[in-house]
Design an enzyme around this catalytic site. Sequence first.
Site, mmCIF file in Angstrom:
data_model
loop_
_atom_site.group_PDB
_atom_site.id
_atom_site.type_symbol
_atom_site.label_atom_id
_atom_site.label_comp_id
_atom_site.label_asym_id
_atom_site.label_seq_id
_atom_site.Cartn_x
_atom_site.Cartn_y
_atom_site.Cartn_z
ATOM 1 N N ASN A 176 10.190 87.330 1.184
ATOM 2 C CA ASN A 176 9.142 86.807 0.310
ATOM 3 C C ASN A 176 9.594 85.446 -0.207
ATOM 4 O O ASN A 176 10.741 85.289 -0.640
ATOM 5 C CB ASN A 176 8.900 87.769 -0.859
ATOM 6 C CG ASN A 176 8.349 89.105 -0.389
ATOM 7 O OD1 ASN A 176 7.560 89.152 0.547
ATOM 8 N ND2 ASN A 176 8.775 90.184 -1.019
ATOM 9 N N HIS A 205 16.831 86.335 -0.520
ATOM 10 C CA HIS A 205 17.220 87.678 -0.075
ATOM 11 C C HIS A 205 16.314 88.111 1.060
ATOM 12 O O HIS A 205 15.125 87.790 1.075
ATOM 13 C CB HIS A 205 17.168 88.699 -1.225
ATOM 14 C CG HIS A 205 15.890 88.690 -1.999
ATOM 15 N ND1 HIS A 205 15.605 87.731 -2.945
ATOM 16 C CD2 HIS A 205 14.804 89.494 -1.948
ATOM 17 C CE1 HIS A 205 14.412 87.962 -3.455
ATOM 18 N NE2 HIS A 205 13.890 89.029 -2.859
#
Length: 115
Positions: free
Chosen positions: A88, A101
């Site tokens: 994301n 991440h």
Amino acid sequence: MADCIFCKIANGEIQSQTVYEDESVRVFRDLSPQAPEHVLIVPKKHIENVAEFNSEDRGLAAHIFTEVIPKLAKDLNLDEKGFRLVINTGEDGGQTVNHLHVHLLGGRKMTWPPG
Ligand code: 5GP
Ligand code: ZN
């Protein structure tokens, strides 16, 4: 970076359920798992998101995709049935923690498109 939760987890200042660690990344279980296996691959270096990647990070990106992810897939027994990677990025991408991440999710059949 001060006050970054993933910097603190990655450098061990805050405890996590770590499944893999090396010099440049920590992989730990998501606090709110969205699949039977849901881990976050987090570089120890603070990088905001993939839009902030630059050529200095080439080695790190290659390490994550050519070594860490294939190893996790095997260790978590996801290499045969498959898994999903999600990154994301930014507000519209649904990023809530502004430290790069990669989500690795598996252990169930995923649907498409994502919400
Ligand atoms: P994002 O929405 O930014 O792509 O993903 C952030 C993820 O980090 C979410 O899935 C959320 O559950 C997870 N998360 C947020 N804070 C913590 C934490 O303190 N520990 C762990 N293990 N996961 C966290
Ligand atoms: Zn950070």
